[in-house]
Structures are given as C-alpha cells and as structure tokens.
Design a protein around this motif. Structure first.
Motif, PDB file in Angstrom:
ATOM      1  N   GLU A 194      15.938  24.530 -57.986  1.00  0.00           N
ATOM      2  CA  GLU A 194      15.263  25.817 -57.817  1.00  0.00           C
ATOM      3  C   GLU A 194      15.802  26.856 -58.800  1.00  0.00           C
ATOM      4  O   GLU A 194      15.150  27.865 -59.051  1.00  0.00           O
ATOM      5  CB  GLU A 194      15.405  26.305 -56.376  1.00  0.00           C
ATOM      6  N   ARG A 195      16.980  26.596 -59.315  1.00  0.00           N
ATOM      7  CA  ARG A 195      17.535  27.383 -60.412  1.00  0.00           C
ATOM      8  C   ARG A 195      18.036  26.404 -61.463  1.00  0.00           C
ATOM      9  O   ARG A 195      18.588  25.361 -61.112  1.00  0.00           O
ATOM     10  CB  ARG A 195      18.705  28.260 -59.941  1.00  0.00           C
ATOM     11  N   PRO A 196      17.848  26.710 -62.753  1.00  0.00           N
ATOM     12  CA  PRO A 196      18.301  25.757 -63.769  1.00  0.00           C
ATOM     13  C   PRO A 196      19.808  25.597 -63.691  1.00  0.00           C
ATOM     14  O   PRO A 196      20.542  26.577 -63.521  1.00  0.00           O
ATOM     15  CB  PRO A 196      17.861  26.407 -65.090  1.00  0.00           C
ATOM     16  N   PRO A 197      20.311  24.363 -63.792  1.00  0.00           N
ATOM     17  CA  PRO A 197      21.759  24.160 -63.749  1.00  0.00           C
ATOM     18  C   PRO A 197      22.436  24.836 -64.931  1.00  0.00           C
ATOM     19  O   PRO A 197      21.825  25.014 -65.982  1.00  0.00           O
ATOM     20  CB  PRO A 197      21.903  22.636 -63.801  1.00  0.00           C
ATOM     21  N   PRO A 198      23.684  25.256 -64.751  1.00  0.00           N
ATOM     22  CA  PRO A 198      24.390  25.965 -65.829  1.00  0.00           C
ATOM     23  C   PRO A 198      24.367  25.189 -67.143  1.00  0.00           C
ATOM     24  O   PRO A 198      24.594  23.986 -67.185  1.00  0.00           O
ATOM     25  CB  PRO A 198      25.823  26.074 -65.287  1.00  0.00           C
ATOM     26  N   GLY A 199      24.044  25.909 -68.218  1.00  0.00           N
ATOM     27  CA  GLY A 199      24.058  25.309 -69.539  1.00  0.00           C
ATOM     28  C   GLY A 199      22.838  24.495 -69.887  1.00  0.00           C
ATOM     29  O   GLY A 199      22.775  23.931 -70.978  1.00  0.00           O
ATOM     30  N   GLN A 200      21.829  24.421 -68.969  1.00  0.00           N
ATOM     31  CA  GLN A 200      20.667  23.576 -69.238  1.00  0.00           C
ATOM     32  C   GLN A 200      19.348  24.360 -69.206  1.00  0.00           C
ATOM     33  O   GLN A 200      18.290  23.788 -69.036  1.00  0.00           O
ATOM     34  CB  GLN A 200      20.600  22.434 -68.221  1.00  0.00           C
ATOM     35  N   THR A 202      17.665  25.683 -71.553  1.00  0.00           N
ATOM     36  CA  THR A 202      16.740  25.339 -72.641  1.00  0.00           C
ATOM     37  C   THR A 202      16.243  23.911 -72.550  1.00  0.00           C
ATOM     38  O   THR A 202      15.218  23.571 -73.141  1.00  0.00           O
ATOM     39  CB  THR A 202      17.420  25.554 -74.007  1.00  0.00           C
ATOM     40  N   THR A 203      16.962  23.028 -71.839  1.00  0.00           N
ATOM     41  CA  THR A 203      16.562  21.622 -71.766  1.00  0.00           C
ATOM     42  C   THR A 203      15.830  21.278 -70.473  1.00  0.00           C
ATOM     43  O   THR A 203      15.172  20.243 -70.405  1.00  0.00           O
ATOM     44  CB  THR A 203      17.788  20.706 -71.901  1.00  0.00           C
ATOM     45  N   LEU A 228      10.365  25.472 -60.315  1.00  0.00           N
ATOM     46  CA  LEU A 228      11.347  24.399 -60.294  1.00  0.00           C
ATOM     47  C   LEU A 228      11.728  24.037 -61.728  1.00  0.00           C
ATOM     48  O   LEU A 228      10.992  24.345 -62.680  1.00  0.00           O
ATOM     49  CB  LEU A 228      10.780  23.155 -59.599  1.00  0.00           C
ATOM     50  N   TYR A 229      12.860  23.348 -61.835  1.00  0.00           N
ATOM     51  CA  TYR A 229      13.340  22.886 -63.133  1.00  0.00           C
ATOM     52  C   TYR A 229      13.732  21.418 -62.991  1.00  0.00           C
ATOM     53  O   TYR A 229      14.496  21.058 -62.107  1.00  0.00           O
ATOM     54  CB  TYR A 229      14.530  23.725 -63.612  1.00  0.00           C
ATOM     55  N   ARG A 230      13.173  20.586 -63.862  1.00  0.00           N
ATOM     56  CA  ARG A 230      13.458  19.153 -63.821  1.00  0.00           C
ATOM     57  C   ARG A 230      14.428  18.792 -64.952  1.00  0.00           C
ATOM     58  O   ARG A 230      14.211  19.157 -66.107  1.00  0.00           O
ATOM     59  CB  ARG A 230      12.168  18.340 -63.974  1.00  0.00           C
ATOM     60  N   THR A 231      15.489  18.077 -64.575  1.00  0.00           N
ATOM     61  CA  THR A 231      16.420  17.566 -65.575  1.00  0.00           C
ATOM     62  C   THR A 231      16.677  16.088 -65.293  1.00  0.00           C
ATOM     63  O   THR A 231      16.381  15.585 -64.215  1.00  0.00           O
ATOM     64  CB  THR A 231      17.774  18.311 -65.542  1.00  0.00           C
ATOM     65  N   THR A 232      17.219  15.406 -66.269  1.00  0.00           N
ATOM     66  CA  THR A 232      17.664  14.024 -66.105  1.00  0.00           C
ATOM     67  C   THR A 232      19.173  14.000 -66.266  1.00  0.00           C
ATOM     68  O   THR A 232      19.701  14.448 -67.290  1.00  0.00           O
ATOM     69  CB  THR A 232      17.005  13.104 -67.138  1.00  0.00           C
ATOM     70  N   GLU A 233      19.852  13.514 -65.235  1.00  0.00           N
ATOM     71  CA  GLU A 233      21.312  13.490 -65.221  1.00  0.00           C
ATOM     72  C   GLU A 233      21.815  12.048 -65.298  1.00  0.00           C
ATOM     73  O   GLU A 233      21.177  11.131 -64.785  1.00  0.00           O
ATOM     74  CB  GLU A 233      21.848  14.145 -63.944  1.00  0.00           C
ATOM     75  N   GLN A 234      22.959  11.888 -65.929  1.00  0.00           N
ATOM     76  CA  GLN A 234      23.619  10.582 -65.992  1.00  0.00           C
ATOM     77  C   GLN A 234      24.627  10.495 -64.852  1.00  0.00           C
ATOM     78  O   GLN A 234      25.600  11.239 -64.831  1.00  0.00           O
ATOM     79  CB  GLN A 234      24.320  10.392 -67.336  1.00  0.00           C
TER      80      GLN A 234
END
Length: 269
Positions: A194-200, A202-203, A228-234
């Motif tokens: 719901e909030r972009p993770p720190p440092g991400q 732009t991605t 929302l903000y979608r990211t791909t995490e390892q």
C-alpha cells in the motif's frame, strides 16, 4: 505499531473487485482490501451497516506465493421453478426465470498477508480471528481457508517476517503424466504494497484498484479507490520446502511457535 500474519490458501478463492451481481462475477488476482476487511468485520461480529472507519489505520501487504489458475464456473439459480419461487430482485419482486452467472475463481492460489496497525487493535483483531463470530472465507462463502489460517498474532515487524521467515508455498506447474508439482528453480516472489517499500519508489509498478470499502450496507455497498505498488522480491531459498507435506509441517511449526505464548481472547465489537 505491530501486526499479524494470515495465510490465504485453499482449493478456491475469489476476490471480487469490479462487478456486483452482474452476469460475470470477477475476481482480482490477489486478496482485496475489501475482502480482508470483510473477514475482520465478520470475525468481530459487526453488522453490515456498521462503520468501517476503525480499519482505516490498518496497512496490508500481500505476498503472492502462488497466483493460482483462473477458473470460470457456469452458475444458475432458480431454474425450473414457478415465477414466485425464482430469485428475488432488489425491489422485492421475483425475476421469473433462472439467474445465469459466470463466476471467476482462483484455483490452488496461496497468499500470505501482513496486517500492520496499532497494538491494541491488532490484539483485538487476532483474538477475533482465533474465535470468530462468523467463520472466515476466501472472498465467497463456498471458499473456506486451509489451516493454518492465522500464522502469527503479535509480530513486531510482520513485513520483515514475509521477507525472511514465513515458509514459502512453491509456485508450480502441473505435470500431466505424474501429477507431481515441479518447483521452479528461483525464489522470485511478487509483493503488493500500500506504500512503496523504501528505496523502490522508481522500480515499483503502480496499480489503482477499486477495493477500499466504504460501507457493507445491504442495499448501499460502496467502495473507493486505493493505490498499490507491485514489486518482485528475492526470498531466501531456505523458505522453500520439499513437497507439500513438508510445507504443511513447516507452517504448523511456524504457527505453533506463536501459539505457545499466552494470548488474550477478549475483544470489543
């Protein structure tokens, strides 16, 4: 701020986002905020017209362990009956014929959800989810959740748990000859924030969804937009089990570690 962790998995789940009693009942590809707030409100025994403002402070983060496969069910209600026995309309009359819908479901999907909020509220919510007033379901009443459902009830940093500790359900493809799940070799997992993770900032891929519940009133349901903000995490490879039975054992062990601590069973509706 503290939080809890839920695992939303089962044969079927459906998280309607855009349709309401239309010919096609859709599902979003992930648990909606409306669906999750509905689970919380039902567990706490709230009436349909009750204010939902108490849930505004909750922040929800979704880990997409397995997105599932879209399934469409051809569904009829009230066929072969006299007009007065067919499905009712919102105006109190009868439709006079069968109601035909196509309902979308996610089959074999699995999500883990971190819910963060004020400590007192999380404690009350966890107690209600442990002893719910109305049983939880995954978007529709025909979709009960697998166990364990409530993984952890008092976590200082539930998002960190998603990233480092909660056992991961293997994404898999179905081998038609052996029916055996084949684990993918990577541990790349999608997250919805719901909030972009720190440092991400732009991605992260932004999304706008219409799933913020305003009211669940019987004849006046209303929803607003949220971002929302979608990211791909390892994720660590150690979170991946070997085989479905190993996964179940690890999930039970993970949840049991939390259950060993004394928990309050009191909450206010």
């Amino acid at each position: 701020m503290t939080g809890l962790l839920l695992r939303l998995a089962g044969p079927l789940q459906s998280w309607g986002e855009r349709s309401a009693f239309t010919a096609v009942r859709d599902t979003a590809g992930f648990p909606t905020r409306s669906g999750l707030i509905g689970i919380f409100a039902a567990a706490q025994g709230l009436a349909r017209g009750a204010s939902l403002a108490r849930y505004d402070a909750l922040e929800i983060t979704v880990r997409v362990d397995r997105p599932g496969t879209l399934l469409i069910d051809y569904h009829t209600v009230g066929g072969g009956q006299p007009a007065h026995l067919t499905a009712a309309t919102s105006g109190g009359k009868n439709k006079g014929a069968a109601v035909v819908t196509r309902r979308q479901y996610l089959a074999d999907a699995a999500f883990v959800v971190a819910v963060t909020g004020p400590g007192d509220q999380i404690t009350e919510l966890a107690a209600a989810l442990t002893y719910p007033h109305w049983a939880p379901y995954l978007g529709r009443r025909s979709c009960p959740p697998d166990e364990p459902f409530l993984l952890r009830s008092d976590v200082e940093d539930p998002v960190a748990e998603l990233l480092t500790n909660v056992p991961l359900t293997c994404p898999h493809i179905d081998d038609r000859r052996t029916r055996a799940p084949i684990a993918r070799p990577d541990t790349s997992v999608d997250f919805l924030w719901e909030r972009p993770p720190p440092g991400q900032l732009t991605t992260a891929a932004p999304l706008t969804v219409q799933d913020r519940p305003v009211t669940f009133a019987q004849h006046g349901r209303s929803h607003g937009k949220r971002h929302l903000y979608r990211t791909t995490e390892q994720l660590p490879a150690a979170l991946l089990p070997r085989g479905d039975r190993a996964l179940h054992d690890r999930l039970i062990d993970y949840a049991a570690a939390d259950a060993e601590r004394p928990q309050s069973t009191e909450y206010t509706a």
